[in-house]
Design an enzyme around this catalytic site. Structure first.
Site, PDB file in Angstrom:
ATOM      1  N   GLU A   1       0.810  -1.217   0.000  1.00  0.00           N
ATOM      2  CA  GLU A   1       0.000   0.000   0.000  1.00  0.00           C
ATOM      3  C   GLU A   1       0.845   1.269   0.000  1.00  0.00           C
ATOM      4  O   GLU A   1       1.118   1.854   1.055  1.00  0.00           O
ATOM      5  CB  GLU A   1      -0.933   0.007   1.221  1.00  0.00           C
ATOM      6  CG  GLU A   1      -2.030  -1.031   1.147  1.00  0.00           C
ATOM      7  CD  GLU A   1      -3.077  -0.892   2.248  1.00  0.00           C
ATOM      8  OE1 GLU A   1      -2.885  -0.080   3.173  1.00  0.00           O
ATOM      9  OE2 GLU A   1      -4.092  -1.615   2.173  1.00  0.00           O
TER      10      GLU A   1
ATOM     11  N   GLU B   1      -6.384  -7.401  -0.729  1.00  0.00           N
ATOM     12  CA  GLU B   1      -6.718  -7.212   0.684  1.00  0.00           C
ATOM     13  C   GLU B   1      -8.069  -6.523   0.802  1.00  0.00           C
ATOM     14  O   GLU B   1      -8.349  -5.572   0.064  1.00  0.00           O
ATOM     15  CB  GLU B   1      -5.638  -6.352   1.365  1.00  0.00           C
ATOM     16  CG  GLU B   1      -5.615  -6.492   2.877  1.00  0.00           C
ATOM     17  CD  GLU B   1      -4.645  -5.531   3.541  1.00  0.00           C
ATOM     18  OE1 GLU B   1      -3.420  -5.736   3.436  1.00  0.00           O
ATOM     19  OE2 GLU B   1      -5.121  -4.565   4.173  1.00  0.00           O
TER      20      GLU B   1
END
Ligand code: IDC
Length: 300
Positions: free
Chosen positions: A129, A215
């Site tokens: 991320e 995710e």
């Protein structure tokens, strides 16, 4: 698509940070998750920061590497897919930008792809991320790391993250990677966060980007809070429509609602409902449905 160009879908679970809870990487847990949840992939979240691969000691670095190797071997023995996740996240300074640990990343991906050259069940997620960065930085990083992986593995799927915690597919669509095969872009969502399915619909329907949800959770992005079932349902409907593969966070008994095992439970391989929090029970039902497995009375 699989190697025969047939429609294929992956559904799985992510480990928690391997520097904190490596014990969930074991044969029995993976086997039970495969049989009872019906998952066909495990994601190994190898943190770069927070005492993980890049910010810990040499000993920790080796331990993290060994845990990833162990996870790959267990998944392979069980005929499962496995995602090696370079879990950069930005909690530690610098770690928000994938370029910060570029050298370490290239070293790592070279080593692991060299060791598992002959495997065809490993996907590589090269940045978890990125945040407070441009897509240009992510792209520059990807263009450095992809050739390293390709040098050892010709066609393994490489999963590419993007800005805003891997939720900025619009920037990717304007300037996608060119010249590489078997690239997919990741998208992360937490259903009770202010997030909308439009971004995915746009990416699939209009921009034709290959997308993988590496995710997601049903709660807030903090990993805490109540599940938002209404939002989850609309997300799963969209994922079903476009045959999008998905991974849920996470395999852990810590106290947040995103950790699927009951808080503090020492039973790390018991995946029956009695050992799971609501998220675990709900996600088991969801995966079984996607995989066409019977839904037992306990999952209704
Ligand atoms: C969270 C963990 C939390 C930990 C934090 C920072 O639940 O205990 O302190 O990471 O390491 C993500 C991240 C994932 C997060 C998860 C839930 O990829 O590492 O785990 N999340 O907050 N992105 C959005 C949510």
């Amino acid at each position: 698509m699989d190697k025969n160009n047939e429609k294929f879908r992956l559904a799985g679970i992510s480990t928690f940070g391997l520097q904190w809870q490596p014990e969930y990487v074991n044969e029995v847990t993976f086997e039970n998750l495969k049989n009872e949840f019906g998952i066909n992939v495990i994601r190994l979240a190898m943190y770069t920061g927070e005492g993980g691969y890049c910010s810990g000691t040499e000993k920790m670095k080796q331990q993290m590497y060994d845990t990833v190797v162990k996870g790959i071997n267990i998944a392979t023995d069980l005929n499962m897919y496995v995602i090696v996740d370079w879990h950069m996240l930005g909690v530690d300074e610098g770690d928000n930008n994938p370029l910060y640990y570029l050298k370490e990343s290239k070293e790592f991906f070279n080593k692991i792809t060299n060791e598992f050259k002959d495997h065809d069940n490993i996907l590589f997620e090269i940045m978890n991320e990125p945040c407070y960065v441009t897509w240009q930085d992510c792209k520059t990083y990807a263009e450095e790391v992809i050739p390293v992986i390709r040098n050892n593995m010709k066609d393994a799927i490489i999963l590419v993250g993007n800005p805003q915690w891997s939720s900025d597919l619009a920037s990717v669509a304007k300037d996608p990677l060119v010249g590489y095969d078997n690239i997919m872009y990741t998208f992360h969502f937490y259903a009770n966060d202010n997030c909308h399915t439009d971004k995915i619909i746009q990416a699939c329907e209009k921009d034709h980007l290959p997308v993988f949800i590496t995710e997601h959770g049903g709660m807030d992005a903090s990993g805490y809070g109540d599940l938002n079932f209404e939002s989850l349902t609309s997300w799963y409907n969209v994922l079903d429509k476009y045959n999008i593969s998905f991974i849920a966070w996470s395999l852990s008994n810590l106290n947040s609602s995103s950790c699927m095992f009951k808080t503090g439970s020492p039973k790390i391989d018991d995946v029956s409902d009695s050992n799971l929090k609501t998220w675990g029970i709900y996600y088991k039902f969801r995966v079984r449905k996607v995989m066409g497995l019977p839904i037992g009375s306990e999952n209704k």
